[in-house]
Design a protein around this motif. Structure first.
Motif, PDB file in Angstrom:
ATOM      1  N   HIS A 148       0.800  -1.229   0.000  1.00 33.67           N
ATOM      2  CA  HIS A 148       0.000   0.000   0.000  1.00 33.67           C
ATOM      3  C   HIS A 148       0.835   1.282   0.000  1.00 33.67           C
ATOM      4  O   HIS A 148       0.484   2.251  -0.652  1.00 33.67           O
ATOM      5  CB  HIS A 148      -0.923   0.025   1.220  1.00 33.67           C
TER       6      HIS A 148
ATOM      7  N   ILE B 113       1.147  -6.335  -5.244  1.00 34.71           N
ATOM      8  CA  ILE B 113      -0.075  -6.175  -4.453  1.00 34.71           C
ATOM      9  C   ILE B 113      -0.445  -7.548  -3.903  1.00 34.71           C
ATOM     10  O   ILE B 113      -0.417  -8.548  -4.620  1.00 34.71           O
ATOM     11  CB  ILE B 113      -1.233  -5.636  -5.304  1.00 34.71           C
TER      12      ILE B 113
ATOM     13  N   HIS C  32      -2.990  -9.187  -3.335  1.00 41.89           N
ATOM     14  CA  HIS C  32      -3.966 -10.038  -4.032  1.00 41.89           C
ATOM     15  C   HIS C  32      -3.506 -10.459  -5.426  1.00 41.89           C
ATOM     16  O   HIS C  32      -4.147 -11.271  -6.077  1.00 41.89           O
ATOM     17  CB  HIS C  32      -5.320  -9.337  -4.117  1.00 41.89           C
TER      18      HIS C  32
ATOM     19  N   ASP D 248      -7.726  -6.896   4.496  1.00 39.89           N
ATOM     20  CA  ASP D 248      -8.000  -6.071   3.324  1.00 39.89           C
ATOM     21  C   ASP D 248      -9.268  -6.586   2.645  1.00 39.89           C
ATOM     22  O   ASP D 248      -9.395  -7.780   2.392  1.00 39.89           O
ATOM     23  CB  ASP D 248      -6.826  -6.170   2.350  1.00 39.89           C
TER      24      ASP D 248
ATOM     25  N   HIS E 267     -10.471  -6.481  -0.299  1.00 44.95           N
ATOM     26  CA  HIS E 267     -10.434  -7.071  -1.642  1.00 44.95           C
ATOM     27  C   HIS E 267      -9.847  -8.480  -1.672  1.00 44.95           C
ATOM     28  O   HIS E 267      -9.585  -9.036  -2.736  1.00 44.95           O
ATOM     29  CB  HIS E 267      -9.726  -6.132  -2.620  1.00 44.95           C
TER      30      HIS E 267
ATOM     31  N   SER F 280      -3.974  -1.506  -9.780  1.00 43.46           N
ATOM     32  CA  SER F 280      -4.757  -1.999  -8.639  1.00 43.46           C
ATOM     33  C   SER F 280      -4.974  -3.504  -8.714  1.00 43.46           C
ATOM     34  O   SER F 280      -4.853  -4.113  -9.776  1.00 43.46           O
ATOM     35  CB  SER F 280      -6.134  -1.325  -8.521  1.00 43.46           C
ATOM     36  N   CYS F 281      -5.345  -4.082  -7.586  1.00 36.33           N
ATOM     37  CA  CYS F 281      -5.541  -5.530  -7.528  1.00 36.33           C
ATOM     38  C   CYS F 281      -6.699  -5.983  -8.401  1.00 36.33           C
ATOM     39  O   CYS F 281      -6.870  -7.168  -8.641  1.00 36.33           O
ATOM     40  CB  CYS F 281      -5.745  -5.975  -6.084  1.00 36.33           C
TER      41      CYS F 281
ATOM     42  N   CYS G 171       0.022  -0.635  -4.742  1.00 35.12           N
ATOM     43  CA  CYS G 171      -1.381  -0.187  -4.780  1.00 35.12           C
ATOM     44  C   CYS G 171      -1.519   1.175  -5.446  1.00 35.12           C
ATOM     45  O   CYS G 171      -2.503   1.462  -6.116  1.00 35.12           O
ATOM     46  CB  CYS G 171      -1.931  -0.105  -3.364  1.00 35.12           C
TER      47      CYS G 171
ATOM     48  N   CYS H   9      -4.646   3.681  -6.472  1.00 32.60           N
ATOM     49  CA  CYS H   9      -5.917   3.064  -6.094  1.00 32.60           C
ATOM     50  C   CYS H   9      -6.432   3.690  -4.812  1.00 32.60           C
ATOM     51  O   CYS H   9      -7.630   3.900  -4.658  1.00 32.60           O
ATOM     52  CB  CYS H   9      -5.772   1.565  -5.912  1.00 32.60           C
ATOM     53  N   LEU H  10      -5.529   3.964  -3.846  1.00 30.74           N
ATOM     54  CA  LEU H  10      -5.990   4.588  -2.610  1.00 30.74           C
ATOM     55  C   LEU H  10      -5.097   5.704  -2.136  1.00 30.74           C
ATOM     56  O   LEU H  10      -5.307   6.249  -1.064  1.00 30.74           O
ATOM     57  CB  LEU H  10      -6.203   3.551  -1.489  1.00 30.74           C
TER      58      LEU H  10
ATOM     59  N   ASN I 244     -11.063  -0.097  -8.051  1.00 30.06           N
ATOM     60  CA  ASN I 244     -12.340  -0.676  -7.650  1.00 30.06           C
ATOM     61  C   ASN I 244     -13.246   0.244  -6.859  1.00 30.06           C
ATOM     62  O   ASN I 244     -14.375  -0.093  -6.574  1.00 30.06           O
ATOM     63  CB  ASN I 244     -12.054  -1.936  -6.847  1.00 30.06           C
TER      64      ASN I 244
ATOM     65  N   ARG J 286     -11.085   8.925  -2.430  1.00 28.95           N
ATOM     66  CA  ARG J 286     -10.348   7.662  -2.489  1.00 28.95           C
ATOM     67  C   ARG J 286      -8.981   7.821  -3.162  1.00 28.95           C
ATOM     68  O   ARG J 286      -7.987   7.272  -2.717  1.00 28.95           O
ATOM     69  CB  ARG J 286     -11.196   6.635  -3.257  1.00 28.95           C
TER      70      ARG J 286
HETATM   71  S1  SF4 Z   1      -7.959  -2.221  -3.459  1.00 25.99           S
HETATM   72 FE1  SF4 Z   1      -6.305  -0.893  -3.987  1.00 25.99          FE
HETATM   73  S2  SF4 Z   1      -5.382  -0.440  -2.017  1.00 25.99           S
HETATM   74 FE2  SF4 Z   1      -6.635  -2.247  -1.685  1.00 25.99          FE
HETATM   75  S3  SF4 Z   1      -5.241  -3.963  -2.031  1.00 25.99           S
HETATM   76 FE3  SF4 Z   1      -6.232  -3.504  -3.976  1.00 25.99          FE
HETATM   77  S4  SF4 Z   1      -4.801  -2.152  -4.999  1.00 25.99           S
HETATM   78 FE4  SF4 Z   1      -4.261  -2.158  -2.859  1.00 25.99          FE
END
Ligand code: SF4
Lengths: 475, 187
Positions: free
Chosen positions: A64, A114, A116, A135, A137, A353-354, A415, A418-419, A437, A443
């Motif tokens: 992250h 990442i 995931h 997390d 996701h 992003s994941c 990440c 994404c955040l 996502n 965000r």
């Molecule tokens: S949603 Fe975004 S911040 Fe969360 S694990 Fe996936 S890539 Fe990382």
């Protein structure tokens, strides 16, 4: 025997203890740990003088906070992280994994990425397992037939200490999509359509199982995208039955079973599907051929429309609460009702992003970008591969050149935007076409405006400088 | 009646639906390695709005928050629950809660009270001028204006909230069952 759903099969085989109050002690086979939601959990263990019960079932990786700019200098020495708070979170993770002897993928390792993306890629995620991570996701891992869900930090501590969780059985929801998806339509559009159909809280309290021939023919990467966004429909987990595609994807992965053990595992995994006649608490059906390339217009993932649509008029919603939230969303997004979605200009593009940072996603985007240029109107266009392995695969295929020549920046995995915990942020009131996502308020940075879409659609937006129907650019 | 079983005081009448965890505590404040001190960052983006409930002196220090559907949706960050707890909130009343948030809230001693939208609408109105009481023992929400709404709580969670049980210690008492499971499955 009563026919069982896939969820019930996995659940039943993980009950350690059933309690009188209806809760169950459930065994957790796999635990992924990252730097943001774990420090307080390790601190809790330390304060109580507890150990990690099964470090061998745990895997840690930082994602992250890591900047996506170069991580080592020309001599391979690790570069410091400029933001002191991010640096501290990373060093805290490193100290914790050392103290508790947890397997750890270094920030500078080729396998870093990442969490995931890394789990499936390493074969850490396996069919029929229970898998958790601090997390939301984590649902993504359900693409491989794992019952995977996000947990909070207290639960992270609970799993570290006991390798179990106290849970209640969820309800089940079948999401059945049949038919061939149209030209220019991607798995991201399918899951956005599902969320649009059932709403951001539509699957709360349920575990989703994705079924139907649309999903049967979908690649594992596509299934990861779909399962990943289950949480955006309110479901803690989303499941796919394990099939030949699953086995082919996992075979030979470093942490997957090998040799005879592999054969035995595959034989067992073949039963990981819902039995004929199994009952779901709710069934939702969608016709794949009706799904178009889509984009979100508001601040909730269910604010989604086909790209051929127009920004809705808040007055058009019957529910007063919905009307008010739509108006708030338009104000935040700086949009006027009735504007054609294709007339919305963007300043940023984020491919990563994941949800959408695997090799297929990058191929899909590169396919649109090839031979074209990022529009002059676009201030920043980022491609952030999901892992170091995705990055090197993409480079071997020459995708990095396609992106760089078009004017994209080619970054290190994480990440990222994404955040916006690392320096990759969308500035206030600026607009981003993003393959991530969540389009929540703030965000991608305070005041940032996010439009969620597929990698191909993000690439099309980059090329035209506005939200674009990718079908106009390919074919 | 134990002190922990009753939560009484003013309530922030936030009202809105789909309050996500990025709204409760933005990612910029997740870089902490402790649980403490997050209250002052809670609802940053709401606080930027003129006339928001969090800066309204009538509700300062309120132990209850009233919101719309799907409260706490989004990320699994327990920071959201820590921020609410640090703000002094001990009960959130809403028509529905996101699963992970509800579990995080409970682990931090915050009660999530699910009531139908009609009750929420009434409580939002009452909260403008009056106090509200949430009673875990009787599982009811009451107001000085004679409103009374019953709610249900998971029995395990209710026991933990009332008795302040340490969940990990509770599970560790099942060590032999865990060991048997591991032996039987060869994990
Ligand atoms: S949603 Fe975004 S911040 Fe969360 S694990 Fe996936 S890539 Fe990382």
């Amino acid at each position: 025997m009563t026919p069982k759903t896939l969820y019930e099969k996995i659940w039943d085989s993980h009950i350690v203890e059933q309690r009188e109050d209806g809760s169950c002690l459930i065994y957790i086979d796999r635990h992924l740990v990252h730097e943001v939601t774990s420090p307080q959990a390790f601190e809790g263990l330390r304060l109580a003088g507890r150990r990690v019960r099964r470090p061998d079932l745990t895997l840690a990786v930082a994602d992250h906070n890591l900047p996506t700019t170069a991580r080592v200098d020309s001599e391979g020495r690790r570069l410091p992280i400029a933001d002191p708070a991010s640096a501290e979170q990373l060093s805290t993770l490193e100290a914790n994994v050392a103290e508790f002897a947890i397997p750890y993928i270094e920030a500078t390792a080729a396998e870093q990425g990442i969490v995931h993306v890394v789990g499936p890629e390493q074969g850490f995620t396996l069919p029929g397992t229970t898998l958790v991570c601090g997390d939301s996701h984590t649902a993504a891992h359900g693409a491989l037939g794992a019952l995977a869900f996000g947990i909070g930090t207290s639960e992270v501590e609970h799993v570290l200490a006991t390798q179990t969780l106290i849970l209640k059985r969820s309800k089940t929801m079948e999401i059945r999509v049949e038919g061939k998806i149209g030209f220019g339509v991607s798995p991201k559009d399918v899951v956005l359509a599902v969320i649009g159909e059932i709403g951001a809280a539509g699957a709360a309290g349920h575990v989703i199982e994705y079924r139907g021939d649309t999903f049967d023919t979908m690649s594992i990467e596509g299934r990861l995208t779909v399962a990943n966004m289950s949480i955006e429909a309110g479901a803690r987990s989303g499941l796919f039955a394990a099939d030949e595609k699953t086995f082919a994807y996992l075979k030979g992965r470093p942490m997957a079973p090998q040799g005879e053990d592999w054969e035995r595992s595959v034989a067992r995994w073949r039963d990981l599907r819902s039995d004929d006649g199994a009952r779901f608490d709710r069934v939702v059906r969608l016709d794949a051929s009706a799904i178009a390339p889509s984009v979100t217009w508001g601040t909730s993932p269910d604010d989604v429309l086909p790209i051929t649509g127009r920004v809705p008029d808040p007055e058009s919603f019957a529910d007063p609460a919905r009307r008010e939230s739509a108006q708030k969303a338009l104000d935040y997004m700086g949009l006027t009702a009735g504007t054609a979605l294709e007339d919305i200009w963007i300043e940023h593009v984020f491919i990563g992003s994941c949800t959408n940072s695997r090799i297929e996603d990058l191929r899909e985007a590169a396919n649109v970008v090839r031979g074209r240029r990022v529009d002059l109107h676009v201030k920043q266009a980022l491609v952030v591969p999901g892992s170091g392995l995705v990055k090197s695969q993409a480079e071997a295929e020459g995708l990095d050149r396609i992106f760089i020549e078009a004017g994209f920046e080619w970054r290190e995995p994480g990440c990222s935007m994404c955040l916006a915990m690392n320096p990759d942020k969308v500035p206030p009131r600026e607009r981003c076409a993003s393959t991530s996502n969540r389009n929540f308020v703030g965000r991608q940075g305070p005041g940032a405006r996010t439009h969620l879409l597929s990698p191909a659609m993000a690439a099309a937006a980059a090329v035209n400088g506005r939200l674009t129907d990718v079908r106009e650019l390919i074919g | 009646m134990s002190d922990s079983s009753r939560i009484q005081g003013r309530a922030y009448p936030l009202g809105r639906a789909n309050v996500d965890t990025d709204v409760i505590i933005p990612a910029a404040h997740l870089k902490t390695i402790t649980r403490a001190g997050l209250g002052r960052y809670a609802f940053d983006t709401v606080r930027a709005e003129v006339g928001n409930v969090f800066d309204d002196p009538r509700f300062a220090g309120a132990p209850i928050l009233i919101a719309g559907d799907n409260f706490g949706c989004g990320s699994s960050r327990e920071h959201a629950a820590w921020a609410l707890a640090d703000l002094g909130i001990r009960a959130v009343i809403a028509p529905s809660f996101a699963d992970i948030f509800a579990s995080n809230a409970f682990k931090n001693g915050i009660v999530t009270v699910a009531l139908p939208q009609s009750a929420i609408d009434r409580l939002l109105a009452v909260a403008e001028a009056d106090e509200i009481e949430v009673d875990l023992e009787t599982m009811s929400v009451t107001t000085p204006l004679q409103d009374r709404y019953a709610f249900s709580l998971d029995p395990f969670r209710r026991r933990c909230l009332l008795e302040g049980l340490d969940e990990i210690a509770l599970t560790l008492a099942s060590e032999s069952a865990i060991r048997t499971y591991e032996a039987n499955t060869g994990i």
